[in-house]
Write a protein that holds these residues in place. Structure first.
Motif, PDB file in Angstrom:
ATOM      1  N   GLU A 327      -2.488  77.173 -66.041  1.00  0.00           N
ATOM      2  CA  GLU A 327      -1.332  76.600 -65.322  1.00  0.00           C
ATOM      3  C   GLU A 327      -1.787  75.596 -64.253  1.00  0.00           C
ATOM      4  O   GLU A 327      -1.237  74.507 -64.116  1.00  0.00           O
ATOM      5  CB  GLU A 327      -0.516  77.727 -64.684  1.00  0.00           C
ATOM      6  CG  GLU A 327       0.729  77.245 -63.962  1.00  0.00           C
ATOM      7  CD  GLU A 327       1.528  78.398 -63.393  1.00  0.00           C
ATOM      8  OE1 GLU A 327       1.389  79.526 -63.884  1.00  0.00           O
ATOM      9  OE2 GLU A 327       2.289  78.166 -62.426  1.00  0.00           O
ATOM     10  N   GLU A 330      -3.131  72.421 -65.797  1.00  0.00           N
ATOM     11  CA  GLU A 330      -2.073  71.529 -66.282  1.00  0.00           C
ATOM     12  C   GLU A 330      -1.471  70.718 -65.138  1.00  0.00           C
ATOM     13  O   GLU A 330      -1.148  69.537 -65.296  1.00  0.00           O
ATOM     14  CB  GLU A 330      -0.988  72.356 -66.998  1.00  0.00           C
ATOM     15  CG  GLU A 330       0.081  71.524 -67.684  1.00  0.00           C
ATOM     16  CD  GLU A 330      -0.496  70.471 -68.649  1.00  0.00           C
ATOM     17  OE1 GLU A 330       0.037  69.349 -68.675  1.00  0.00           O
ATOM     18  OE2 GLU A 330      -1.488  70.777 -69.347  1.00  0.00           O
ATOM     19  N   ARG A 331      -1.328  71.346 -63.958  1.00  0.00           N
ATOM     20  CA  ARG A 331      -0.830  70.604 -62.794  1.00  0.00           C
ATOM     21  C   ARG A 331      -1.803  69.480 -62.430  1.00  0.00           C
ATOM     22  O   ARG A 331      -1.394  68.363 -62.115  1.00  0.00           O
ATOM     23  CB  ARG A 331      -0.658  71.547 -61.599  1.00  0.00           C
ATOM     24  CG  ARG A 331       0.534  72.474 -61.694  1.00  0.00           C
ATOM     25  CD  ARG A 331       0.915  73.010 -60.318  1.00  0.00           C
ATOM     26  NE  ARG A 331      -0.166  73.738 -59.688  1.00  0.00           N
ATOM     27  CZ  ARG A 331      -0.397  75.047 -59.868  1.00  0.00           C
ATOM     28  NH1 ARG A 331       0.398  75.743 -60.651  1.00  0.00           N
ATOM     29  NH2 ARG A 331      -1.394  75.647 -59.251  1.00  0.00           N
ATOM     30  N   ARG A 333      -3.875  67.988 -64.458  1.00  0.00           N
ATOM     31  CA  ARG A 333      -3.814  66.963 -65.498  1.00  0.00           C
ATOM     32  C   ARG A 333      -2.635  66.002 -65.268  1.00  0.00           C
ATOM     33  O   ARG A 333      -2.783  64.777 -65.397  1.00  0.00           O
ATOM     34  CB  ARG A 333      -3.684  67.622 -66.873  1.00  0.00           C
ATOM     35  CG  ARG A 333      -3.907  66.648 -68.034  1.00  0.00           C
ATOM     36  CD  ARG A 333      -3.301  67.193 -69.320  1.00  0.00           C
ATOM     37  NE  ARG A 333      -3.746  68.528 -69.634  1.00  0.00           N
ATOM     38  CZ  ARG A 333      -4.816  68.823 -70.385  1.00  0.00           C
ATOM     39  NH1 ARG A 333      -5.535  67.846 -70.877  1.00  0.00           N
ATOM     40  NH2 ARG A 333      -5.120  70.079 -70.641  1.00  0.00           N
ATOM     41  N   ARG A 334      -1.492  66.552 -64.888  1.00  0.00           N
ATOM     42  CA  ARG A 334      -0.320  65.693 -64.653  1.00  0.00           C
ATOM     43  C   ARG A 334      -0.554  64.769 -63.454  1.00  0.00           C
ATOM     44  O   ARG A 334      -0.191  63.580 -63.489  1.00  0.00           O
ATOM     45  CB  ARG A 334       0.920  66.566 -64.424  1.00  0.00           C
ATOM     46  CG  ARG A 334       1.425  67.266 -65.671  1.00  0.00           C
ATOM     47  CD  ARG A 334       2.848  67.773 -65.467  1.00  0.00           C
ATOM     48  NE  ARG A 334       2.918  68.796 -64.435  1.00  0.00           N
ATOM     49  CZ  ARG A 334       2.803  70.112 -64.655  1.00  0.00           C
ATOM     50  NH1 ARG A 334       2.604  70.548 -65.891  1.00  0.00           N
ATOM     51  NH2 ARG A 334       2.887  70.968 -63.672  1.00  0.00           N
ATOM     52  N   GLN A 335      -1.169  65.298 -62.384  1.00  0.00           N
ATOM     53  CA  GLN A 335      -1.454  64.464 -61.216  1.00  0.00           C
ATOM     54  C   GLN A 335      -2.403  63.327 -61.570  1.00  0.00           C
ATOM     55  O   GLN A 335      -2.200  62.178 -61.161  1.00  0.00           O
ATOM     56  CB  GLN A 335      -2.079  65.317 -60.098  1.00  0.00           C
ATOM     57  CG  GLN A 335      -1.120  66.263 -59.421  1.00  0.00           C
ATOM     58  CD  GLN A 335      -1.846  67.125 -58.390  1.00  0.00           C
ATOM     59  OE1 GLN A 335      -2.541  68.078 -58.738  1.00  0.00           O
ATOM     60  NE2 GLN A 335      -1.709  66.780 -57.134  1.00  0.00           N
ATOM     61  N   ASP A 337      -2.998  61.998 -64.575  1.00  0.00           N
ATOM     62  CA  ASP A 337      -2.349  61.047 -65.478  1.00  0.00           C
ATOM     63  C   ASP A 337      -1.499  60.048 -64.688  1.00  0.00           C
ATOM     64  O   ASP A 337      -1.473  58.845 -64.994  1.00  0.00           O
ATOM     65  CB  ASP A 337      -1.474  61.793 -66.491  1.00  0.00           C
ATOM     66  CG  ASP A 337      -2.298  62.491 -67.555  1.00  0.00           C
ATOM     67  OD1 ASP A 337      -3.518  62.212 -67.640  1.00  0.00           O
ATOM     68  OD2 ASP A 337      -1.729  63.326 -68.287  1.00  0.00           O
ATOM     69  N   GLU A 338      -0.817  60.546 -63.671  1.00  0.00           N
ATOM     70  CA  GLU A 338       0.031  59.669 -62.855  1.00  0.00           C
ATOM     71  C   GLU A 338      -0.820  58.665 -62.082  1.00  0.00           C
ATOM     72  O   GLU A 338      -0.471  57.491 -61.966  1.00  0.00           O
ATOM     73  CB  GLU A 338       0.851  60.530 -61.889  1.00  0.00           C
ATOM     74  CG  GLU A 338       1.915  59.769 -61.135  1.00  0.00           C
ATOM     75  CD  GLU A 338       2.788  60.696 -60.314  1.00  0.00           C
ATOM     76  OE1 GLU A 338       3.305  60.247 -59.292  1.00  0.00           O
ATOM     77  OE2 GLU A 338       2.938  61.879 -60.694  1.00  0.00           O
ATOM     78  N   ARG A 340      -3.911  57.612 -62.887  1.00  0.00           N
ATOM     79  CA  ARG A 340      -4.601  56.687 -63.805  1.00  0.00           C
ATOM     80  C   ARG A 340      -3.707  55.533 -64.252  1.00  0.00           C
ATOM     81  O   ARG A 340      -4.189  54.417 -64.473  1.00  0.00           O
ATOM     82  CB  ARG A 340      -5.049  57.443 -65.053  1.00  0.00           C
ATOM     83  CG  ARG A 340      -6.390  58.157 -64.941  1.00  0.00           C
ATOM     84  CD  ARG A 340      -6.865  58.473 -66.342  1.00  0.00           C
ATOM     85  NE  ARG A 340      -8.180  59.094 -66.343  1.00  0.00           N
ATOM     86  CZ  ARG A 340      -8.397  60.365 -66.697  1.00  0.00           C
ATOM     87  NH1 ARG A 340      -7.381  61.129 -67.053  1.00  0.00           N
ATOM     88  NH2 ARG A 340      -9.613  60.841 -66.694  1.00  0.00           N
ATOM     89  N   THR A 341      -2.438  55.814 -64.403  1.00  0.00           N
ATOM     90  CA  THR A 341      -1.530  54.801 -64.955  1.00  0.00           C
ATOM     91  C   THR A 341      -0.858  53.963 -63.876  1.00  0.00           C
ATOM     92  O   THR A 341      -0.038  53.094 -64.191  1.00  0.00           O
ATOM     93  CB  THR A 341      -0.443  55.499 -65.798  1.00  0.00           C
ATOM     94  OG1 THR A 341       0.219  56.483 -64.994  1.00  0.00           O
ATOM     95  CG2 THR A 341      -1.042  56.166 -67.017  1.00  0.00           C
ATOM     96  N   THR A 359      -9.159  64.770 -68.850  1.00  0.00           N
ATOM     97  CA  THR A 359      -9.078  65.339 -67.496  1.00  0.00           C
ATOM     98  C   THR A 359      -9.746  66.705 -67.397  1.00  0.00           C
ATOM     99  O   THR A 359     -10.572  66.927 -66.534  1.00  0.00           O
ATOM    100  CB  THR A 359      -7.626  65.433 -66.996  1.00  0.00           C
ATOM    101  OG1 THR A 359      -7.034  64.150 -67.057  1.00  0.00           O
ATOM    102  CG2 THR A 359      -7.572  65.953 -65.563  1.00  0.00           C
TER     103      THR A 359
END
Length: 470
Positions: A327, A330-331, A333-335, A337-338, A340-341, A359
């Motif tokens: 869990e 995954e948090r 990974r989302r941070q 991804d945001e 990086r883009t 990640t």
């Protein structure tokens, strides 16, 4: 924990274990549950505070008791828990490596043993008046004494879980005479509980201490009801408590380096270690490099160095990187991804560490490991500068003399790699820069008396005059 016995943790109030009907599970980074934790509802917290206050006498705990507790914390079996079992539990709960936990135990024990020295270094002398016989008139100087005493009776500590060493802060409050209520971090109840047991076994009066696993809301209640307190947390904790003079706030470190020198191997190695030591979980770990040198060159060199760190389970010999449960991973990974883009961001780790593209890496024991990540940005005021993540994560940004000290603000530690004496002076004078290091000095380097973030001893104590008839 996976394949092992579930650990039971309950509140400990004035020497009594209090079984709570409010319970929560603490996840194991390898999957499954590690512990069954009884939490203190607000009513239990209120009763504990009243009991602490009813017996609070302001008397300090002797260094001999603290020294004995340090010895027991490091070496003894306490309530059936060996030092090895404690270390494993912290690793499986927080994802810290075995090496990081071992280092944190050494650091915590050292800081406990240095409390008298720290106090002496952080307080002026207790006899401010002129020496006897040196002053004329009715007040000749004899009989004037200043004593340092607690600013209140009850202290609340709301801890985080990123690292065990900060538990020394509430032990220091006990040392100076407070009665203390401790709310442990949600992922590490083990360190405060083990330290509480060590202190009690060493002779701390039972009515001095309460260990209260609890919700965030109950933690806030403890801070509001206590006379003094300390809170560890993120930006929301800083916004909530900053400005309250009764609460010491320990938020994100946002430790930065100003690189205005040749980025040779020694300098890049220093920056990489500053970012990755203890898995990058310290508030003093480096998270941003501002540089006068070519940004992509610096970021590539740092990414290459960090890419060499191995992906292995936390308890494996040679492990240096934090792991996480699914869990939490995954948090993260989302941070990432945001970030990086976002516009103006370049990912330098992908080139040297293909595993970082995803990640996190899933390990054979079921834990997940965030790979180190180095990004560069196109301007010094980019929003990514100052971002902190709980693993080696660095943003490299351009900086020029014309930018001045403004981009260096809001730093727990600022590492200056420059010969610019004017910049050094400006950084030391900048209120939001809490500590300055110069050259290849690691950000957490200190000796007793060097403030981590302000003078904590004087936050706990106040001077009181005592005048006696000559």
């Amino acid at each position: 924990m996976a394949g092992d016995r579930l650990v039971t943790v309950d509140p400990l109030v004035c020497g009594r274990t209090v079984t709570s009907s409010d319970r929560t599970r603490l996840p194991d980074v390898r999957g499954g549950d590690l512990a069954d934790v009884g939490t203190a509802p607000r009513l239990m917290a209120l009763a504990a505070l009243r009991e602490l206050r009813a017996h609070a006498d302001g008397r300090p705990v002797g260094q001999d008791v603290v020294d004995k507790a340090a010895e027991l914390f490091e070496h003894a079996v306490l309530e059936g828990e060996s030092p090895e079992e404690y270390a494993a539990r912290v690793s499986y709960a927080t994802g810290l490596t075995a090496a990081a936990v071992a280092q944190s135990v050494r650091d915590l024990v050292d800081e406990l043993r240095e409390l008298s020295e720290t106090t002496a270094a952080e307080l002026p002398g207790t006899r401010f008046g002129p020496a006897a016989g040196t002053r004329r008139g009715p007040h000749s100087g004899s009989g004037f004494t200043t004593r340092w005493v607690p600013r209140g009776r009850v202290f609340a500590a709301v801890m985080a879980s990123n690292h065990p060493t900060p538990s020394v802060t509430w032990a220091q409050a006990l040392f100076h005479g407070y009665s203390v209520a401790v709310k442990p971090g949600s992922r590490d109840p083990f360190t405060p509980l083990r330290l509480a047991r060590a202190l009690l076994a060493a002779g701390l009066p039972a009515h001095k201490l309460a260990f209260l696993p609890a919700s965030h809301q109950t933690g806030e209640f403890l801070l509001k009801e206590a006379d003094r307190g300390i809170v560890y947390g993120g930006d929301s904790a800083v916004r909530r408590w900053q400005g309250d003079e009764s609460v010491a706030v320990r938020g994100p470190g946002r430790t930065k380096a100003l690189l205005d020198a040749e980025p040779d191997d020694a300098v890049i190695g220093h920056l990489a270690l500053s970012a990755s030591f203890d898995g990058g979980t310290r508030c003093t770990n480096l998270s941003a490099v501002l540089t006068t040198r070519p940004v992509h060159q610096v970021a590539d060199a740092l990414a290459r160095r960090l890419a060499a760190l191995p992906s292995v389970p936390a308890t494996t010999a040679g492990a240096t990187l934090l792991v996480a449960d699914r869990e939490r991973a995954e948090r993260i990974r989302r941070q990432v991804d945001e970030l990086r883009t976002a516009a103006g961001v370049t990912d330098h780790s992908a080139r040297f560490d293909p595993a970082s593209a995803g990640t996190v890496v899933e390990l054979a024991d079921g834990s997940l490991l965030p790979r180190p990540l180095v990004l560069s940005v196109d301007r010094v005021d980019h929003p990514a500068v100052g971002t902190e993540l709980p693993f080696p994560f660095v943003v490299v940004a351009p900086w020029t003399t014309a930018d001045g000290v403004a981009p260096l603000r809001e730093s727990l530690v600022l590492n200056l790699l420059t010969d610019d004496e004017e910049l050094l002076d400006a950084a030391v004078r900048e209120p939001s820069v809490r500590k300055v290091t110069r050259g290849t000095v690691l950000p957490w380097t200190a000796v007793p008396g060097i403030p981590h973030d302000d003078n904590y001893t004087q936050f706990l104590l106040e001077p009181k005059g005592v005048v006696a008839a000559a």
